[in-house]
Design a protein around this motif. Structure first.
Motif, PDB file in Angstrom:
ATOM      1  N   SER A 208      -0.084   0.019  -4.507  1.00 14.06           N
ATOM      2  CA  SER A 208      -1.494   0.265  -4.798  1.00 14.06           C
ATOM      3  C   SER A 208      -2.338  -0.028  -3.571  1.00 14.06           C
ATOM      4  O   SER A 208      -2.016  -0.926  -2.789  1.00 14.06           O
ATOM      5  N   SER A 209      -3.410   0.734  -3.434  1.00  9.63           N
ATOM      6  CA  SER A 209      -4.337   0.494  -2.327  1.00  9.63           C
ATOM      7  C   SER A 209      -5.454  -0.452  -2.766  1.00  9.63           C
ATOM      8  O   SER A 209      -6.312  -0.814  -1.967  1.00  9.63           O
TER       9      SER A 209
ATOM     10  N   GLN B  79       0.829  -1.203   0.000  1.00 10.78           N
ATOM     11  CA  GLN B  79       0.000   0.000   0.000  1.00 10.78           C
ATOM     12  C   GLN B  79       0.865   1.255   0.000  1.00 10.78           C
ATOM     13  O   GLN B  79       2.015   1.234   0.479  1.00 10.78           O
TER      14      GLN B  79
END
Lengths: 119, 107
Positions: A118-119, A13
């Motif tokens: 990336s979340s 994240q």
């Protein structure tokens, strides 16, 4: 023959951390500088960091300075890249690459490891 | 930082063609100019170092020339295995910088 095998990539994240490793064989690891170079999806090659054969000098791209740390353990023939405060723009394939005999030359590369932020 | 500008960004050519790729540095890099070949999913490969020195194992159809700020990579007779992206790189000073790449495609 020279072999460089990267590991440690994955999905993380934004704001997270990851440590990449590069296991070297086929040459005298402790005698050569090593680089990290990355390639973002659909983009060209971008140099990330350099460490001298004995770890005494380290250089970084401005884009990672203060967030990434390159290090090596010559007793284990292994290079590391500690990546903190990761951003989406750090998403890339990260290559470990052996330094050559000329100043800052990169002569052999690993196959790379993919880092996705990336979340 | 030294900016490296490659041209063209892509080209289409046939097997047997002579191919030339140019690279310009924003300031002199002396003879610290190298060329790499990169195929998708593979490790990049050093072709030419110090402007014109052929890396061990690289076919002699690859050659490099130039000085100061202007450099050229030439493939004398393009082979099927040469379809790839080519990058110039300066190793004169940090941050090391690469050109944007030239993708060589089959015509």
């Amino acid at each position: 023959q020279v072999q460089l095998v990267e590991s440690g990539g994955g999905v993380v994240q934004p704001g997270g951390s990851l440590r990449l490793s590069c296991a070297a064989s086929g040459f005298t690891f402790s005698s050569y500088a090593i680089h990290w170079v990355r390639q973002a999806p659909g983009k060209g090659l971008e140099w990330v960091a350099f460490i001298r054969y004995d770890g005494s000098n380290k250089y970084y791209a401005d884009s990672v300075k203060g967030r990434f740390t390159i290090s090596r353990d010559n007793s284990k023939n292994t290079l590391y890249l500690q990546m903190n405060s990761l951003r989406a723009e750090d998403t890339a394939v990260y290559y470990c690459a052996k330094g050559g005999d000329l100043r800052f030359l990169v002569d052999y590369w690993g196959q790379g490891t993919l880092v996705t932020v990336s979340s | 930082d030294i900016q490296m500008t490659q041209s063209p960004s892509s080209l289409s050519a046939s097997v047997g063609d002579r191919v030339t790729i140019t690279c310009r540095a924003s300031q002199s890099v002396s003879s610290y100019l190298n060329w790499y070949q990169h195929k998708p999913g593979k490790a990049p490969q050093l072709l030419i170092f110090a402007v014109s020195s052929l890396q061990s194992g690289v076919p002699s159809r690859f050659s490099g020339s130039g000085s100061g700020t202007d450099f050229t990579l030439t493939i004398s007779s393009l082979q099927p295995e040469d379809f790839a992206t080519y990058y110039c790189q300066q190793s004169y000073s940090t941050p090391l910088t690469f050109g944007g790449g030239t993708k060589v495609e089959i015509k």
